[in-house]
Design an enzyme around this catalytic site. Structure first.
Site, PDB file in Angstrom:
ATOM      1  N   GLU A 148       0.652  -1.029   0.109  1.00  0.00           N
ATOM      2  CA  GLU A 148      -0.043  -0.047  -0.087  1.00  0.00           C
ATOM      3  C   GLU A 148       0.761   1.244  -0.150  1.00  0.00           C
ATOM      4  OE1 GLU A 148      -2.701  -0.121   3.175  1.00  0.00           O
ATOM      5  OE2 GLU A 148      -4.182  -1.385   2.192  1.00  0.00           O
ATOM      6  N   GLU A 236      -6.106  -7.324  -0.537  1.00  0.00           N
ATOM      7  CA  GLU A 236      -6.709  -7.299   0.814  1.00  0.00           C
ATOM      8  C   GLU A 236      -7.971  -6.609   0.997  1.00  0.00           C
ATOM      9  OE1 GLU A 236      -3.161  -5.544   3.687  1.00  0.00           O
ATOM     10  OE2 GLU A 236      -4.776  -4.424   4.571  1.00  0.00           O
TER      11      GLU A 236
HETATM   12  C1  IDC Z   1      -2.611  -3.668  10.432  1.00  0.00           C
HETATM   13  C2  IDC Z   1      -3.088  -4.854  11.582  1.00  0.00           C
HETATM   14  C3  IDC Z   1      -2.735  -4.280  12.776  1.00  0.00           C
HETATM   15  C4  IDC Z   1      -1.380  -3.786  12.927  1.00  0.00           C
HETATM   16  C5  IDC Z   1      -1.066  -2.574  11.815  1.00  0.00           C
HETATM   17  C6  IDC Z   1       0.611  -2.128  11.813  1.00  0.00           C
HETATM   18  O1  IDC Z   1      -4.198  -5.158  11.440  1.00  0.00           O
HETATM   19  O2  IDC Z   1      -2.604  -5.273  13.884  1.00  0.00           O
HETATM   20  O3  IDC Z   1      -0.868  -3.310  14.089  1.00  0.00           O
HETATM   21  O4  IDC Z   1      -1.296  -3.299  10.504  1.00  0.00           O
HETATM   22  O5  IDC Z   1       0.714  -0.863  11.472  1.00  0.00           O
HETATM   23  C7  IDC Z   1      -3.955  -1.857   5.851  1.00  0.00           C
HETATM   24  C8  IDC Z   1      -2.570  -2.540   5.714  1.00  0.00           C
HETATM   25  C9  IDC Z   1      -2.398  -3.633   6.893  1.00  0.00           C
HETATM   26  C10 IDC Z   1      -3.128  -3.258   8.214  1.00  0.00           C
HETATM   27  C11 IDC Z   1      -4.655  -2.924   7.849  1.00  0.00           C
HETATM   28  C12 IDC Z   1      -5.839  -2.497   9.060  1.00  0.00           C
HETATM   29  O6  IDC Z   1      -2.353  -3.202   4.452  1.00  0.00           O
HETATM   30  O7  IDC Z   1      -1.098  -3.728   7.205  1.00  0.00           O
HETATM   31  O8  IDC Z   1      -3.003  -3.970   9.298  1.00  0.00           O
HETATM   32  N1  IDC Z   1      -4.959  -1.976   6.818  1.00  0.00           N
HETATM   33  O9  IDC Z   1      -4.996  -1.138   9.554  1.00  0.00           O
HETATM   34  N2  IDC Z   1      -4.567  -1.103   4.922  1.00  0.00           N
HETATM   35  C13 IDC Z   1      -5.612  -0.705   5.281  1.00  0.00           C
HETATM   36  C14 IDC Z   1      -6.007  -1.228   6.360  1.00  0.00           C
END
Ligand code: IDC
Length: 314
Positions: A148, A236
């Site tokens: 992302e 995702e």
């Molecule tokens: C989030 C995880 C969380 C973790 C965080 C790290 O759910 O547990 O602490 O990342 O910064 C994304 C990302 C994905 C995110 C997720 C939710 O690709 O890594 O995971 N998210 O925030 N994009 C949109 C949402």
């Protein structure tokens, strides 16, 4: 849910995947839709990278793909303080189990807080050189080169990055499907549609959504991009909000799935873990790493099972 459930295609019968127009397809040109689950950071939850776990998802949950999310910048990340050999061994184990189970697998270079994929481009080059030479003969491996891009990262930045990484993968693995992230946390597929990467086959562009945050307007961006000829892959998504937590929006989630199925777009849900957040499919009290039962699943997990199989998890 009134979905018609058909067995999902598998690598042993599809041969090499190809992208025809906007459609992911098998070697004979039949449409292929991939559906599955993404790990959370492999370094944080290595315990779910096990064959029994993946086997249950394939055999009981009707999944045909696993995404292996390897963070680059967060704690334990590949380009921060992570042990690179260990991280690669986790990814390779995941690929091996998926291969033995006749499943597809995404090797995900999970940029997030690093924002711009060019930040760690040298590490990315070496990583994809190693992965694509190792898996050149695997028809089940897809490469996701930047999860992302965000912050001020433009589509031009991403194209410049892709122009360095894609030739490295292609030199080893001429046909594998490569997934390219889009600006603004992989939402601006319209920008990719207006100016796609040229000179290579079998590229797809990612769109990510979280159903409690992203609704009609992002669906309309998706539809326009596909209508403009862009091959899109939802590598995702969550049915909670974009923080990965908060209340689920089942109504919006179902609208997304209806749209994706109508276009035969592939989708991979976030996330396989028992972290205490609503995007995790397992309850935080679940300590099992395979053979999950209904009582082990939180609301996201129960929804996912029912959506994929057409029946509630009892
Ligand atoms: C989030 C995880 C969380 C973790 C965080 C790290 O759910 O547990 O602490 O990342 O910064 C994304 C990302 C994905 C995110 C997720 C939710 O690709 O890594 O995971 N998210 O925030 N994009 C949109 C949402």
């Amino acid at each position: 849910m009134s979905q018609i459930i058909t067995p999902l295609p598998v690598p042993s019968t599809c041969g090499a995947l190809q992208v025809i127009g906007t459609q992911l397809s098998d070697s004979e040109g039949n449409p292929v839709q991939l559906k599955g689950i993404s790990t959370l950071g492999v370094v944080w939850y290595p315990e779910y990278i096990n064959k029994e776990c993946f086997a249950q998802f394939k055999n009981e949950w009707n999944m045909n793909i696993i995404r292996l999310a390897m963070y680059t910048a967060e704690s334990g990340g590949y380009c921060t303080n992570g042990d690179r050999e260990y991280l690669k061994s986790l990814v390779k184990n995941g690929v091996e189990y998926a291969t033995e189970l006749d499943m597809y697998v995404i090797i995900d270079w999970h940029i997030l807080s690093d924002g711009n994929p060019n930040t760690c481009i040298e590490e990315a080059k070496a990583f994809f050189e190693e992965m694509s030479s190792t898996y050149a003969a695997h028809v089940n491996v897809l490469y996701e080169i930047c999860n992302e891009p965000n912050g001020g990262t433009t589509w031009a930045d991403i194209k410049a990055y892709a122009a360095e990484i894609i030739p490295i993968i292609r030199a080893n693995d001429p046909d594998a499907v490569i997934l390219v992230g889009t600006p603004n946390w992989s939402q601006y597929v319209d920008q990719a549609a207006a100016d796609p990467i040229t000179g290579y086959d079998n590229l797809m562009y990612t769109l990510h959504f979280y159903a409690a945050t992203h609704t009609d307007s992002l669906r309309s961006t998706l539809s326009s991009a596909v209508n403009a000829g862009l091959p899109v892959f939802v590598s995702e998504y969550g049915i909670c909000d974009a923080s990965g937590n908060g209340a689920l929006d089942i109504n919006q989630a179902n609208q997304w799935i209806t749209l994706l199925d109508s276009c035969q777009i592939s989708y991979v849900m976030w996330n396989l873990s028992n972290r205490d957040e609503s995007s995790a499919i397992l309850k935080s009290s679940c300590t099992k790493t395979s053979a999950f039962t209904a009582g082990d699943l939180n609301e996201s997990g129960l929804w996912l099972y029912e959506m994929l199989t057409g029946k509630p998890f009892f």
